[in-house]
Design an enzyme around this catalytic site. Structure first.
Site, mmCIF file in Angstrom:
data_model
loop_
_atom_site.group_PDB
_atom_site.id
_atom_site.type_symbol
_atom_site.label_atom_id
_atom_site.label_comp_id
_atom_site.label_asym_id
_atom_site.label_seq_id
_atom_site.Cartn_x
_atom_site.Cartn_y
_atom_site.Cartn_z
ATOM 1 N N ARG A 117 -14.126 49.530 23.845
ATOM 2 C CA ARG A 117 -12.754 49.961 24.162
ATOM 3 C C ARG A 117 -11.861 49.631 22.970
ATOM 4 O O ARG A 117 -11.521 48.471 22.743
ATOM 5 C CB ARG A 117 -12.272 49.220 25.404
ATOM 6 C CG ARG A 117 -10.843 49.538 25.852
ATOM 7 C CD ARG A 117 -10.515 48.708 27.092
ATOM 8 N NE ARG A 117 -9.280 49.113 27.733
ATOM 9 C CZ ARG A 117 -8.092 48.583 27.453
ATOM 10 N NH1 ARG A 117 -7.973 47.654 26.538
ATOM 11 N NH2 ARG A 117 -7.015 48.990 28.109
ATOM 12 N N SER B 190 -12.137 54.613 36.386
ATOM 13 C CA SER B 190 -11.149 53.599 36.794
ATOM 14 C C SER B 190 -10.353 54.095 37.974
ATOM 15 O O SER B 190 -9.815 55.211 37.935
ATOM 16 C CB SER B 190 -10.139 53.356 35.668
ATOM 17 O OG SER B 190 -10.667 52.593 34.654
ATOM 18 N N LYS C 117 -3.812 45.241 29.606
ATOM 19 C CA LYS C 117 -3.663 46.694 29.690
ATOM 20 C C LYS C 117 -2.187 47.071 29.679
ATOM 21 O O LYS C 117 -1.410 46.585 30.495
ATOM 22 C CB LYS C 117 -4.321 47.201 30.973
ATOM 23 C CG LYS C 117 -4.292 48.705 31.112
ATOM 24 C CD LYS C 117 -5.027 49.136 32.377
ATOM 25 C CE LYS C 117 -4.725 50.558 32.714
ATOM 26 N NZ LYS C 117 -5.931 51.319 33.004
HETATM 27 N N1 3NM Z 1 -8.106 48.276 33.387
HETATM 28 P P1 3NM Z 1 -8.495 41.510 31.281
HETATM 29 S S1 3NM Z 1 -6.958 46.191 34.223
HETATM 30 C C1 3NM Z 1 -8.697 47.753 31.050
HETATM 31 O O1 3NM Z 1 -6.672 48.002 36.606
HETATM 32 C C2 3NM Z 1 -8.125 47.396 32.332
HETATM 33 O O2 3NM Z 1 -7.887 49.585 35.785
HETATM 34 C C3 3NM Z 1 -7.511 47.767 34.450
HETATM 35 O O3 3NM Z 1 -8.449 43.036 30.939
HETATM 36 C C4 3NM Z 1 -7.337 48.503 35.698
HETATM 37 O O4 3NM Z 1 -9.867 41.165 31.721
HETATM 38 C C5 3NM Z 1 -7.542 46.179 32.633
HETATM 39 O O5 3NM Z 1 -8.158 40.849 29.943
HETATM 40 C C6 3NM Z 1 -7.424 45.015 31.720
HETATM 41 O O6 3NM Z 1 -7.436 41.241 32.304
HETATM 42 C C7 3NM Z 1 -8.540 44.034 31.919
#
Ligand code: 3NM
Length: 209
Positions: free
Chosen positions: A40, A109, A138
Site C-alpha cells: 500500500r 474494503s 488512513k
Molecule cells: N483502512 P492502522 S482503516 C487502510 O476502515 C485502512 O477500511 C481502514 O491502519 C478501513 O493499522 C485503515 O495503522 C488504516 O490503524 C489501518
C-alpha cells in the site's frame, strides 16, 4: 468456490511517515512470520508502485507468502502478484477480475453491513471491515465502530473477514474472537521498534487464541 484460507495476520506494507524502506519492511515482516502482505503506497507513482510490487513479489515467493496490491489491478497483474485489495471507490470486483483473470484473489474494503453484503454479492474472496478502532493512518477514515462492527458483519457474511483500523498485538486476539479471520495492521507493525519481533509476538498471541 473454495473459501480462501487467510493467515491470521494480514500485514500491510506502508512505510507511512517512518522513513523506513519498503523492501526492508517487507523483509522484516516476512522474517517475523507474516505470510500475507499487502503493498500500500498511496503517494507512489505507478512506476514506483510497480517496482516495489516486483521486489516484494520476489521476496514473498521465496517465503511462500501471498502478496496483494492495494487499489491497482493493473499493477497486481504486471508484477504477477496474487491479487488486489479494492476500496469502495476503486474498480468493482468484476472489473478487477477481468484484468486479473479468474484465479486472482480480490478483497474489498467495507465499512458497514450493507457494503459487506454488496462485496460478497459481487464475488469478493474476502471482505475487509473497519475501522474497528481509531486510526490516524488512513486519510478521512470513518469514526471507529468497535468490535460491534466485526460481530455484525460476521453474522451475515460467510466469506473470510479481515478487520482493520487501530489494531495492535494486544487487541488482535479480541478482534479475532469477535469473528475476524484475520487482523490487518499498519501502524502497529511499521512503527514498531523491532518489526519482526512484533510480527512474531502477534502471531504467537493469535495462535494461542
Ligand atoms: N483502512 P492502522 S482503516 C487502510 O476502515 C485502512 O477500511 C481502514 O491502519 C478501513 O493499522 C485503515 O495503522 C488504516 O490503524 C489501518
Amino acid at each position: 468456490m473454495t473459501r480462501l484460507a487467510l493467515p491470521s495476520l494480514y500485514a500491510i506494507v506502508d512505510p507511512l511517515d517512518t522513513g523506513r524502506n519498503t523492501e526492508d519492511l517487507a523483509v522484516a515482516l516476512l522474517a517475523g512470520g507474516a505470510r500475507l502482505l499487502q503493498l500500500r503506497l498511496k503517494d507512489a507513482s505507478s512506476r514506483e508502485l510497480l517496482a516495489a510490487a516486483r521486489l516484494l513479489r520476489a521476496l514473498t515467493a521465496r517465503a511462500g507468502a501471498l502478496l496483494l496490491v492495494n487499489d491497482r489491478p493493473d499493477v497486481a497483474l504486471a508484477a504477477h502478484t496474487d491479487g488486489v485489495h479494492l476500496g469502495q471507490d476503486d474498480l468493482p470486483v468484476a472489473a478487477a477480475r477481468t484484468v486479473l483473470g479468474p484465479g486472482a484473489v480480490v478483497g474489498v474494503s467495507t465499512h458497514d453491513v450493507a457494503q459487506a453484503r454488496a462485496a460478497a454479492a459481487d464475488g469478493a474472496d474476502y471482505v475487509g471491515v473497519g475501522p474497528v478502532f481509531a486510526t490516524a493512518t488512513k486519510r478521512g477514515a470513518l469514526p471507529p465502530r468497535g468490535l460491534e462492527l466485526v460481530r455484525a458483519v460476521r453474522d451475515v457474511i460467510e466469506l473470510p473477514l479481515v478487520a482493520i483500523g487501530g489494531i495492535t498485538p494486544e487487541t488482535a486476539v479480541d478482534v479475532r474472537a469477535a469473528g475476524a479471520d484475520a487482523v490487518a495492521m499498519i501502524g502497529a507493525l511499521v512503527r514498531a521498534r523491532d518489526v519482526a519481533a512484533t510480527v512474531r509476538d502477534t502471531i504467537a498471541r493469535l495462535g494461542n487464541a
